[in-house]
Design an enzyme around this catalytic site. Sequence first.
Site, PDB file in Angstrom:
ATOM      1  N   ASP A 187       1.942  -6.159   7.571  1.00 49.53           N
ATOM      2  CA  ASP A 187       0.701  -5.398   7.586  1.00 49.53           C
ATOM      3  C   ASP A 187      -0.434  -6.374   7.258  1.00 49.53           C
ATOM      4  OD1 ASP A 187      -1.497  -3.756   7.018  1.00 49.53           O
ATOM      5  OD2 ASP A 187      -0.207  -2.106   6.373  1.00 49.53           O
ATOM      6  N   TYR A 207     -11.209  -1.447  10.455  1.00 53.81           N
ATOM      7  CA  TYR A 207     -12.443  -1.048   9.752  1.00 53.81           C
ATOM      8  C   TYR A 207     -12.683  -1.844   8.476  1.00 53.81           C
ATOM      9  CZ  TYR A 207      -8.830   1.817   7.523  1.00 53.81           C
ATOM     10  OH  TYR A 207      -7.667   2.228   6.933  1.00 53.81           O
ATOM     11  N   LYS A 208     -11.737  -2.723   8.099  1.00 50.82           N
ATOM     12  CA  LYS A 208     -11.953  -3.551   6.905  1.00 50.82           C
ATOM     13  C   LYS A 208     -12.679  -4.835   7.339  1.00 50.82           C
ATOM     14  CE  LYS A 208      -8.277  -1.165   4.504  1.00 50.82           C
ATOM     15  NZ  LYS A 208      -6.827  -1.048   4.286  1.00 50.82           N
ATOM     16  N   PHE A 243       0.859  -1.187   0.000  1.00 52.01           N
ATOM     17  CA  PHE A 243       0.000   0.000   0.000  1.00 52.01           C
ATOM     18  C   PHE A 243       0.896   1.238   0.000  1.00 52.01           C
ATOM     19  CE2 PHE A 243      -3.260   2.716   2.196  1.00 52.01           C
ATOM     20  CZ  PHE A 243      -4.299   2.500   1.316  1.00 52.01           C
ATOM     21  N   ARG A 276     -12.470  -3.865  -7.935  1.00 52.51           N
ATOM     22  CA  ARG A 276     -12.254  -4.799  -6.818  1.00 52.51           C
ATOM     23  C   ARG A 276     -13.578  -5.258  -6.218  1.00 52.51           C
ATOM     24  NH1 ARG A 276      -8.366  -2.614  -2.138  1.00 52.51           N
ATOM     25  NH2 ARG A 276     -10.140  -1.203  -1.960  1.00 52.51           N
TER      26      ARG A 276
END
Length: 398
Positions: A185, A210-211, A114, A357
Site C-alpha cells: 500500500d 488524494y494524499k 492502516f 501529525r
Amino acid sequence: MESNFLATKSLFNIPNDLIYLDGNSLGPPTKTTSKNVTALIDKKWGKLLINGWNTDKWIDKPTNVGNRIAKLIGAEKNTVILGDTLSIKTYQALYAAIKLNPKGKVILSDSGNFPSDIYIAQGLIDSLNLNYKIRIVEPNEISNAITDEIAILFLTEIDYRTARKHDITNLTKKAQEVGAITIWDLAHSAGVLPLTLEKSKVDFAVGCTYKYLNGGPGSPAYLYVAPKHHDTIENSIKGWLGHKAPFSFTKSYEAASGINKMQIGTPSIIATAALESSLDILEKVDMQSVRSESMRLTQYFINQIHNSCPDLKLVSPLNPDKRGAHLAFTFKEGYAVIQCLIEHGVIGDFRMPDLMRFGFNPIFINQNDVFKASQILTDIMKNEKWNRPDLKVKSYVT
Ligand SMILES: *Cc1c(COP(=O)(O)O)cnc(C)c1O
C-alpha cells in the site's frame, strides 16, 4: 532533472495566511485544478455530452492516467489501472493474490498498517469463508516473520501514524523466497519519494490519489499488478468494464486482457480531471530531490522544536532514511494543540489516542514555512494556549 520548489509552490492554490502541514492526508488543489475541471464540464461534458466517452477518450482515462501514475511509482507501462477507492482496490488485490497462491494460509501484516486495510482483509476472509488467517506482528518483526507459512505479505510502506518506512525491495525479495505474494500500500509514499515497483519485483501495489498526489477529496485510487500476473489473476468484482467487450453486452463474463481486467465500473471523469492537474506538476519534478528536501525539512522541524517543546515526544524514526515525509509526536492533549495550531493558521492533524501529525511536502512547503510553524507551535506549548475547554471537543473527522 532539477526541481525548483519555489516554482512548484507557486503552482498550488493554498491561502497565503495558512501553513499547510497536512498534504499527507489531503493534498491541496493546484492553481489550474478549478479551471481544468470547469473546462471539462463546460467544453467537454457540456458540448460533447455522451460522445465525450469516444471523442474526448474518457473511456481510456483509467489506463492513460494509470500510465502517468506508473511513471511516478517506477512501474512498467500498462500495469496500473485508475479507479474506485483504495479500499476497493485493496480488496481486489487481496482476492487476486489469494487466488494466485493457494499454498500458504497466512496473510502477514503489521500493527502499523492502516486499520481499514486489515478490516478489508478480514472481511474478505469472512465473507468467502476462506481458510486464511491474518497474522499481525510489530513492524520491526516483519522480516523475521516471513516464513514458509506466509501466503501473502500485505504491508503499507509508510506507517500512517509514525511514518516508519519499510524496505520494499528487501521485504519483497524475502517474501518471494518463501513463495509468498506481496501487496504494498503506497498511500503515504507515492508523490513524495522515489518508488521502483518494477525493479523491486513487487507483485501488487495499491494507493489513493488524494494524499501526496493532490487529486482532491475522494479522487480515484489505483492498482498495480506485475505483468507476469496479468494472464492468471482474477477480478473478484466482475463489473462490465473489466469485461473484454463491455459493449457487446454478452450474457456471460469474459475478462479483458492485461491490467484492464481489474476495472469495475464507469470511471469518475470529473475527479480524474482534478487529479491530472496535479500530475502535470508532479511529472516535472525529480522524486529524488523531493525525497532529499522532505528529509531536510523534517529534520529541520525536529531540530527547531527539540529544545523549545520538551513535552512533545517524537515517535517517528530519528533516521530520515527510515521515515516518510511526515512526523508524529505524542502529547496527551495533542488534539487541543492541533486545534489551537489551526486557529493560528498551521494545519496538521491528530490521530488517536495522542498523536499529532505534520506532513512536509516540499512541493509546496519550504523552510520558511517550517520555521514559522515551529515558532507558532513553540508559543502554543510554552504558554499553554491549547489549554481551553473549547479546543478539546473532538469533531467527527480528526
Ligand atoms: C488513506 C489510506 C486508506 C484510505 O482508503 P480509502 O478507500 O481511500 O478511504 C487506506 N489505506 C491506507 C494505508 C491509507 O493511508
